[in-house]
Motif scaffolding. Structure first.
Motif, PDB file in Angstrom:
ATOM      1  N   THR A   1       0.813  51.037  50.127  1.00 49.56           N
ATOM      2  CA  THR A   1      -0.347  50.917  49.223  1.00 49.56           C
ATOM      3  C   THR A   1      -1.572  50.267  49.873  1.00 49.56           C
ATOM      4  OG1 THR A   1       0.239  48.784  48.178  1.00 49.56           O
ATOM      5  CG2 THR A   1       1.200  50.786  47.215  1.00 49.56           C
ATOM      6  N   THR A   2      -1.391  49.247  50.722  1.00 47.07           N
ATOM      7  CA  THR A   2      -2.502  48.613  51.424  1.00 47.07           C
ATOM      8  C   THR A   2      -2.095  48.372  52.877  1.00 47.07           C
ATOM      9  OG1 THR A   2      -1.823  46.313  51.035  1.00 47.07           O
ATOM     10  CG2 THR A   2      -3.167  47.363  49.317  1.00 47.07           C
ATOM     11  N   CYS A   3      -3.052  47.909  53.675  1.00 46.40           N
ATOM     12  CA  CYS A   3      -2.717  47.424  55.013  1.00 46.40           C
ATOM     13  C   CYS A   3      -1.649  46.344  54.875  1.00 46.40           C
ATOM     14  CB  CYS A   3      -3.972  46.845  55.676  1.00 46.40           C
ATOM     15  SG  CYS A   3      -3.673  45.892  57.188  1.00 46.40           S
ATOM     16  N   VAL A   4      -0.642  46.364  55.738  1.00 41.57           N
ATOM     17  CA  VAL A   4       0.499  45.464  55.571  1.00 41.57           C
ATOM     18  C   VAL A   4       0.307  44.130  56.280  1.00 41.57           C
ATOM     19  CG1 VAL A   4       2.068  47.415  55.297  1.00 41.57           C
ATOM     20  CG2 VAL A   4       1.802  46.364  57.562  1.00 41.57           C
ATOM     21  N   PHE A   5      -0.882  43.868  56.844  1.00 35.15           N
ATOM     22  CA  PHE A   5      -1.135  42.549  57.429  1.00 35.15           C
ATOM     23  C   PHE A   5      -1.213  41.522  56.304  1.00 35.15           C
ATOM     24  CE2 PHE A   5      -3.684  39.116  59.237  1.00 35.15           C
ATOM     25  CZ  PHE A   5      -3.056  38.940  60.461  1.00 35.15           C
ATOM     26  N   PRO A   6      -0.751  40.288  56.541  1.00 35.69           N
ATOM     27  CA  PRO A   6      -0.765  39.278  55.472  1.00 35.69           C
ATOM     28  C   PRO A   6      -2.126  39.137  54.791  1.00 35.69           C
ATOM     29  CG  PRO A   6       0.463  38.460  57.364  1.00 35.69           C
ATOM     30  CD  PRO A   6      -0.139  39.777  57.784  1.00 35.69           C
ATOM     31  N   TRP A   7      -2.107  39.278  53.486  1.00 35.05           N
ATOM     32  CA  TRP A   7      -3.256  39.082  52.606  1.00 35.05           C
ATOM     33  C   TRP A   7      -4.361  40.108  52.794  1.00 35.05           C
ATOM     34  CZ3 TRP A   7      -0.854  34.363  54.121  1.00 35.05           C
ATOM     35  CH2 TRP A   7      -0.271  33.668  53.063  1.00 35.05           C
TER      36      TRP A   7
ATOM     37  N   GLY B   1      10.481  53.720  70.057  1.00 37.72           N
ATOM     38  CA  GLY B   1       9.571  53.645  68.905  1.00 37.72           C
ATOM     39  C   GLY B   1       9.395  54.998  68.256  1.00 37.72           C
ATOM     40  N   PRO B   2      10.421  55.509  67.601  1.00 38.94           N
ATOM     41  CA  PRO B   2      10.356  56.864  67.049  1.00 38.94           C
ATOM     42  C   PRO B   2       9.328  56.980  65.916  1.00 38.94           C
ATOM     43  CG  PRO B   2      12.298  55.721  66.225  1.00 38.94           C
ATOM     44  CD  PRO B   2      11.701  54.834  67.274  1.00 38.94           C
ATOM     45  N   THR B   3       8.854  58.196  65.719  1.00 42.06           N
ATOM     46  CA  THR B   3       7.947  58.484  64.608  1.00 42.06           C
ATOM     47  C   THR B   3       8.798  58.803  63.391  1.00 42.06           C
ATOM     48  OG1 THR B   3       6.328  59.370  66.186  1.00 42.06           O
ATOM     49  CG2 THR B   3       5.998  59.896  63.860  1.00 42.06           C
ATOM     50  N   ARG B   4       9.175  57.775  62.693  1.00 38.38           N
ATOM     51  CA  ARG B   4      10.004  57.919  61.488  1.00 38.38           C
ATOM     52  C   ARG B   4       9.564  56.869  60.471  1.00 38.38           C
ATOM     53  NH1 ARG B   4      16.051  55.760  62.766  1.00 38.38           N
ATOM     54  NH2 ARG B   4      16.067  55.903  60.485  1.00 38.38           N
ATOM     55  N   THR B   5       9.864  57.126  59.237  1.00 41.75           N
ATOM     56  CA  THR B   5       9.413  56.248  58.161  1.00 41.75           C
ATOM     57  C   THR B   5       9.783  54.792  58.411  1.00 41.75           C
ATOM     58  OG1 THR B   5       9.733  58.076  56.611  1.00 41.75           O
ATOM     59  CG2 THR B   5       9.488  55.872  55.671  1.00 41.75           C
ATOM     60  N   ALA B   6      10.984  54.549  58.931  1.00 34.53           N
ATOM     61  CA  ALA B   6      11.468  53.188  59.131  1.00 34.53           C
ATOM     62  C   ALA B   6      10.770  52.478  60.289  1.00 34.53           C
ATOM     63  CB  ALA B   6      12.982  53.192  59.369  1.00 34.53           C
ATOM     64  N   ASN B   7       9.878  53.181  61.021  1.00 36.26           N
ATOM     65  CA  ASN B   7       9.180  52.558  62.138  1.00 36.26           C
ATOM     66  C   ASN B   7       7.663  52.724  62.015  1.00 36.26           C
ATOM     67  OD1 ASN B   7       9.182  51.173  64.736  1.00 36.26           O
ATOM     68  ND2 ASN B   7       8.547  53.126  65.632  1.00 36.26           N
ATOM     69  N   LEU B   8       7.171  53.021  60.800  1.00 30.28           N
ATOM     70  CA  LEU B   8       5.741  53.241  60.595  1.00 30.28           C
ATOM     71  C   LEU B   8       5.218  52.310  59.517  1.00 30.28           C
ATOM     72  CD1 LEU B   8       5.675  57.152  60.633  1.00 30.28           C
ATOM     73  CD2 LEU B   8       5.001  55.618  62.494  1.00 30.28           C
ATOM     74  N   ALA B   9       3.968  51.900  59.666  1.00 30.55           N
ATOM     75  CA  ALA B   9       3.332  51.012  58.690  1.00 30.55           C
ATOM     76  C   ALA B   9       1.835  51.282  58.651  1.00 30.55           C
ATOM     77  CB  ALA B   9       3.586  49.545  59.046  1.00 30.55           C
ATOM     78  N   ALA B  10       1.234  51.020  57.509  1.00 31.89           N
ATOM     79  CA  ALA B  10      -0.213  51.183  57.355  1.00 31.89           C
ATOM     80  C   ALA B  10      -0.926  49.920  57.824  1.00 31.89           C
ATOM     81  CB  ALA B  10      -0.548  51.465  55.893  1.00 31.89           C
ATOM     82  N   LEU B  11      -1.835  50.066  58.785  1.00 30.56           N
ATOM     83  CA  LEU B  11      -2.651  48.949  59.272  1.00 30.56           C
ATOM     84  C   LEU B  11      -4.102  49.383  59.308  1.00 30.56           C
ATOM     85  CD1 LEU B  11      -0.693  47.423  62.319  1.00 30.56           C
ATOM     86  CD2 LEU B  11      -0.906  46.492  60.018  1.00 30.56           C
ATOM     87  N   CYS B  12      -4.999  48.568  58.736  1.00 21.82           N
ATOM     88  CA  CYS B  12      -6.421  48.866  58.846  1.00 21.82           C
ATOM     89  C   CYS B  12      -6.814  48.786  60.322  1.00 21.82           C
ATOM     90  CB  CYS B  12      -7.250  47.911  57.994  1.00 21.82           C
ATOM     91  SG  CYS B  12      -7.290  46.198  58.587  1.00 21.82           S
ATOM     92  N   ARG B  13      -7.940  49.373  60.663  1.00 24.26           N
ATOM     93  CA  ARG B  13      -8.308  49.477  62.076  1.00 24.26           C
ATOM     94  C   ARG B  13      -8.391  48.106  62.749  1.00 24.26           C
ATOM     95  NH1 ARG B  13     -10.450  53.696  64.686  1.00 24.26           N
ATOM     96  NH2 ARG B  13      -8.882  54.746  63.400  1.00 24.26           N
ATOM     97  N   PHE B  14      -8.944  47.100  62.057  1.00 26.82           N
ATOM     98  CA  PHE B  14      -9.061  45.779  62.665  1.00 26.82           C
ATOM     99  C   PHE B  14      -7.686  45.189  62.967  1.00 26.82           C
ATOM    100  CE2 PHE B  14      -9.048  41.157  62.347  1.00 26.82           C
ATOM    101  CZ  PHE B  14     -10.000  40.815  63.293  1.00 26.82           C
ATOM    102  N   HIS B  15      -6.778  45.208  61.987  1.00 32.07           N
ATOM    103  CA  HIS B  15      -5.466  44.593  62.203  1.00 32.07           C
ATOM    104  C   HIS B  15      -4.583  45.448  63.121  1.00 32.07           C
ATOM    105  CE1 HIS B  15      -6.512  42.287  58.393  1.00 32.07           C
ATOM    106  NE2 HIS B  15      -6.444  41.407  59.368  1.00 32.07           N
TER     107      HIS B  15
END
Length: 465
Positions: A363-369, A398-412
């Motif tokens: 839902t959002t970038c996963v970096f804290p806060w 580092g496979p391209t699979r759901t369990a190894n992917l996360a949403a990060l904004c460009r800065f983080h």
């Protein structure tokens, strides 16, 4: 009762008299303002400890709708390494952007508004008042020179920071004129110099959504534009009433404004004799709505309320039906994605279906806060993808699979790549981060929580019962 009282037990509160309550809450406010002033000092010190280095660009604010960035403080204030602000923000439990503002305000006050800074540290001006002035002097257009900022500082300090937003705007406008910061011909300036701070804007407050599913629009228009808009809304409201609408006048004017927005793209074609049935869709927006549903026989029954993915906002089922029934609205139905499935691909690139699954899960970038919507983020490989693994016959770390992917904004994303910040996914949608200073945080669908900090060297942690 001690003036430095910081905590009261429930039983103690119940025993206080009216006078004692006032005394205690006054002491609490004094402590709060003293702490806020001290926080500015510490923020400035944090900046002093982190000047820009070869791998760290200077921190800046991205300006919405523009290609340039603004420094976090004005001319004459020192630069700050951009990545250091993430550590400060997580310790404070705020976003990196909020940490930028705190440090920027501290540097602006200390270096460009020294009188106001001194009054704040002496307890004569609350930190929030000083920060409000700093916010204006940092982002004024055209930018204030050190001399211009000093003039504002002298005027504001003379009234102990008691200046409202309108007064501050006029003071800044006078400063711009006095210091010749804008090329304005006095003969063309009937308002004595105040007009070269252009007040026009149109702002949609999409972070403040009413429970009924409405947003607030605020605008400052040119007089002619405002009068034209008023006439258009009056005409639109009258047309809706003639068509049988029983809404109030205000509601019809609001609906008329939406009609103007939806038909704007077709105005030129509408006057050219084109067939209205072949005009392009005026509204083409992808909305992600989540509703609870149940089966009633063979029919699917949706609950009356749900939430929008964008901003986690409340939305009514009737609103969705109304949007979809508009004859000029293009509706695209996307397939449902199982968020519990572990999707994968042997390639490095993330296919649309996997990307969509990660976006819906995080839902959002996963970096804290961080609250940047995931739909505008990069999809990062938590464990780095090894492009040479297949050619060298090694398993992919580092496979391209759901369990190894996360949403990060460009800065983080850049922060994770270029610094010693590290994170891992402990379970689907749950991430644990470790900062360069050893602070740890857990981010999941409920938000961010700090994990117990590491033990200081040589000091064992006491056992908990």
């Amino acid at each position: 009762m001690s003036g430095s009282l910081t905590m009261l037990e429930a039983g103690e509160v119940e025993d206080l008299t009216a006078s004692a309550v006032l005394s205690a809450i006054r002491a609490q406010r004094v402590d709060e303002e003293r702490a806020a002033a001290a926080q500015l000092v510490l923020a400035a010190q944090w900046a002093d400890l982190h000047p820009p280095e070869s791998i760290h660009d200077a921190a800046a604010f991205t300006v919405p709708g523009c290609e340039h960035e603004e420094p976090i403080a004005g001319q004459g204030a020192p630069l700050v390494a951009e990545f250091c602000l993430a550590e400060l923000g997580t310790v404070l439990g705020v976003s990196t952007t909020a940490a930028k503002k705190l440090v920027g305000h501290a540097l602006e006050l200390r270096h460009r508004l020294p009188r106001l800074w001194a009054q704040t540290q002496a307890g004569r001006v609350p930190a929030w008042r000083a920060r409000a002035v700093a916010e204006v002097t940092i982002h004024t257009t055209p930018a204030l020179t050190r001399e211009a900022a000093a003039f504002v500082d002298a005027q504001v300090a003379a009234v102990a920071g008691r200046v409202g937003p309108a007064q501050l705007d006029r003071l800044v406008a006078e400063t711009i004129k006095r210091h010749d910061l804008a090329d304005v011909d006095p003969a063309d300036d009937p308002e004595d110099g105040y007009l070269h701070v252009d007040p026009r804007h149109a702002t949609i407050h999409d972070d403040d959504v009413h429970y009924a599913g409405t947003m607030r629009l605020e605008a400052e228009l040119d007089i002619a534009d405002a009068l034209d808009l008023d006439r258009a809304l009056a005409h639109g409201a009258a047309s809706l009433k003639a068509l049988g609408s029983d809404m109030s006048l205000d509601a019809r004017r609001s609906a008329a404004l939406g009609d103007l927005a939806r038909t704007q793209t077709a105005l030129d074609l509408a006057g050219s004799g084109a067939d209205p049935q072949h005009l392009p869709a005026a509204r083409e927006v992808v909305l992600h709505a989540h509703f609870d549903a149940s089966l009633d026989g063979l029919a699917t029954v949706f609950g009356p309320t749900g939430r929008m993915e964008e901003g986690q906002r409340l939305v009514l089922l009737d609103q969705i039906r109304g949007w979809c029934s508009d004859s000029r609205t293009k509706v695209t139905v996307k397939p449902v994605i199982d968020l519990n499935a572990d999707l994968s691909t042997p390639a490095y690139g993330v296919p649309d279906r996997i990307r969509e699954q990660v976006i819906l899960r995080d839902t959002t970038c996963v970096f804290p806060w961080c609250t940047r919507p995931a739909r505008g983020c990069d999809v990062d490989h938590v464990d780095e993808y090894d492009h040479a693994a297949e050619a060298e016959g090694r398993p992919q770390p580092g496979p391209t699979r759901t369990a190894n992917l996360a949403a990060l904004c460009r800065f983080h994303h850049r922060l994770k790549t270029n610094t010693t910040w590290r994170y891992q996914m402990t379970e689907p949608g749950t991430f644990e981060w470790t900062s360069p200073h050893g602070n740890r945080y857990r981010r999941d669908r409920h938000g961010t929580t700090a994990i117990d900090p590491p033990d200081p060297p040589g000091i064992p942690r006491p056992r908990r019962p």
